[in-house]
Design an enzyme around this catalytic site. Structure first.
Site, PDB file in Angstrom:
ATOM      1  CB  SER A   7      -1.020  -0.285   1.014  1.00  0.00           C
ATOM      2  OG  SER A   7      -1.424   0.945   2.006  1.00  0.00           O
ATOM      3  CG  HIS A  32      -3.803  -2.230  -1.127  1.00  0.00           C
ATOM      4  ND1 HIS A  32      -5.317  -3.001  -1.005  1.00  0.00           N
ATOM      5  CD2 HIS A  32      -4.171  -1.082  -0.053  1.00  0.00           C
ATOM      6  CE1 HIS A  32      -6.252  -2.568  -0.516  1.00  0.00           C
ATOM      7  NE2 HIS A  32      -5.946  -1.504  -0.108  1.00  0.00           N
ATOM      8  CG  ASP A  34      -4.989   2.442   1.447  1.00  0.00           C
ATOM      9  OD1 ASP A  34      -6.031   1.410   1.352  1.00  0.00           O
ATOM     10  OD2 ASP A  34      -4.194   2.237   1.153  1.00  0.00           O
ATOM     11  CG  MET A  36      -8.270   6.581   2.137  1.00  0.00           C
ATOM     12  SD  MET A  36      -7.672   6.978   4.133  1.00  0.00           S
ATOM     13  CE  MET A  36      -7.210   4.783   4.147  1.00  0.00           C
ATOM     14  CG  HIS A  65      -9.381  -0.592   0.395  1.00  0.00           C
ATOM     15  ND1 HIS A  65      -8.245  -0.679   1.451  1.00  0.00           N
ATOM     16  CD2 HIS A  65     -10.532  -0.121   0.618  1.00  0.00           C
ATOM     17  CE1 HIS A  65      -9.705  -0.611   2.122  1.00  0.00           C
ATOM     18  NE2 HIS A  65     -10.990  -0.196   1.888  1.00  0.00           N
ATOM     19  CG  MET A  67     -11.463   3.245   2.821  1.00  0.00           C
ATOM     20  SD  MET A  67      -9.408   3.010   3.820  1.00  0.00           S
ATOM     21  CE  MET A  67      -8.920   2.896   1.711  1.00  0.00           C
ATOM     22  CG  MET A 136     -11.088  -3.113   6.274  1.00  0.00           C
ATOM     23  SD  MET A 136      -9.518  -2.778   5.030  1.00  0.00           S
ATOM     24  CE  MET A 136      -8.829  -1.802   6.610  1.00  0.00           C
ATOM     25  CG  ASP A 174      -6.205  -3.064   3.726  1.00  0.00           C
ATOM     26  OD1 ASP A 174      -4.509  -2.483   4.050  1.00  0.00           O
ATOM     27  OD2 ASP A 174      -6.340  -2.221   3.563  1.00  0.00           O
TER      28      ASP A 174
HETATM   29  C1  DX5 Z   1      -6.090   1.441   5.904  1.00  0.00           C
HETATM   30  C2  DX5 Z   1      -5.700   0.825   4.233  1.00  0.00           C
HETATM   31  C3  DX5 Z   1      -4.240  -0.040   4.067  1.00  0.00           C
HETATM   32  C4  DX5 Z   1      -3.278   0.825   4.837  1.00  0.00           C
HETATM   33  C5  DX5 Z   1      -1.926  -0.202   5.193  1.00  0.00           C
HETATM   34  O1  DX5 Z   1      -6.993   1.982   6.036  1.00  0.00           O
HETATM   35  O2  DX5 Z   1      -6.775   0.792   3.892  1.00  0.00           O
HETATM   36  O3  DX5 Z   1      -4.182   0.182   2.762  1.00  0.00           O
HETATM   37  O4  DX5 Z   1      -2.148   1.616   4.071  1.00  0.00           O
HETATM   38  O5  DX5 Z   1      -1.255  -0.325   6.111  1.00  0.00           O
HETATM   39  P1  DX5 Z   1      -0.096  -0.158   7.411  1.00  0.00           P
HETATM   40  O6  DX5 Z   1      -0.187  -1.711   6.830  1.00  0.00           O
HETATM   41  O7  DX5 Z   1       0.896   0.011   8.103  1.00  0.00           O
HETATM   42  O8  DX5 Z   1      -0.972  -0.920   8.647  1.00  0.00           O
HETATM   43 ZN    ZN Z   2      -6.168  -0.384   2.250  1.00  0.00          ZN
END
Ligand code: DX5
Ligand code: ZN
Length: 241
Positions: A7, A32, A34, A36, A65, A67, A136, A174
């Site tokens: 990620s 990956h 993210d 948000m 992903h 969010m 998660m 994740d």
């Molecule tokens: C958190 C994200 C993850 C995050 C994981 O909300 O969805 O993908 O980047 O990071 P680590 O592996 O450091 O928890």
């Molecule tokens: Zn994620």
């Protein structure tokens, strides 16, 4: 086969494309991404324009992903960029079946993510529509958070549920994945591990194999995660411990 999906949320914004390149060249299987919106989760990251730039530096599969409160708004653009997997949160989708159909009809693989408080049993009727389930292991929003250990049992329950119908998709975890936490997750039934801090943490000077070049840290961290998976599979780890 166990896959590692780094990620890039774990690096500073100015390094997102570099991080994609380092991870892809360092042995990552997927990347990956993210997304948000500062509403569904208390953090705001990047969206399609940045993912498009990252897409230019590698051909390995992109695992987006989302969010966000309104994932349907982003799906067409992400399909256009070429994200192989698009994951939405079950908690954000009132019409999950329709949203997943849009993803698949657009030619991508459809994923659903579950927050720590959402039970896997909620997915029982939607399994045939899914290519990926993301469990998660932290409350979504930030990288470098502490892993919630109860998630191991949740993965084991999901794995039992999916094996009953010989579901062909991937189970991804994740949050908080590192060399200490990865083994139990793999033994419990995960085959795709997202890692932010676990891949992008800098090694300290003096640590075995330390190099000045940061991209080498990324490569070594991915290698260590893969070795930890292999050891867990060969020697077995009690997934409930
Ligand atoms: C958190 C994200 C993850 C995050 C994981 O909300 O969805 O993908 O980047 O990071 P680590 O592996 O450091 O928890
Ligand atoms: Zn994620």
């Amino acid at each position: 086969m166990t896959l590692i999906s780094p990620s890039i949320l774990a690096v500073e914004n100015a390094s997102l494309t570099d991080a994609t390149k380092w991870a892809a060249e360092g042995g990552a299987d997927w990347i990956h991404l993210d997304v948000m919106d500062g509403h569904f989760v208390p953090n705001l990251t990047y969206g399609p324009p940045v993912i498009k730039l990252c897409r230019e530096v590698t051909d390995i599969p992109f695992d987006a992903h989302l969010m966000v409160t309104n994932p349907d708004d982003l799906i067409p653009e992400l399909l256009g960029i070429g994200c192989e997997y698009i994951t939405v949160h079950q908690e954000a989708c009132v019409h999950l079946h329709r949203t997943l159909s849009h993803i698949r009809d657009g030619g991508a693989k459809a994923g659903v993510a579950l927050n720590p408080a959402t039970p896997v049993e909620l997915l029982v009727d939607i399994l045939p529509m899914l290519d990926l389930i993301v469990i998660m292991a932290v409350n979504p929003g930030f990288a470098y958070q502490k892993h919630i250990p109860e998630t191991v049992q949740k993965v084991a329950r999901l794995s039992e549920m999916t094996s009953r119908i010989e579901w062909p998709g991937h189970i991804q975890v994740d949050g908080g994945i590192n060399v200490e936490t990865i083994g139990a997750m793999v033994v419990a039934g995960t085959d795709v591990l997202v890692a932010g801090g676990g891949v992008f943490k800098r090694r300290t000077k003096g640590q075995q194999g330390y190099k000045d070049d940061y991209s080498e840290h990324v490569r070594m961290n991915i290698y260590d995660l893969k070795v930890a998976c292999q050891v867990a599979i060969e020697e077995g780890v009690d997934p409930y411990k």
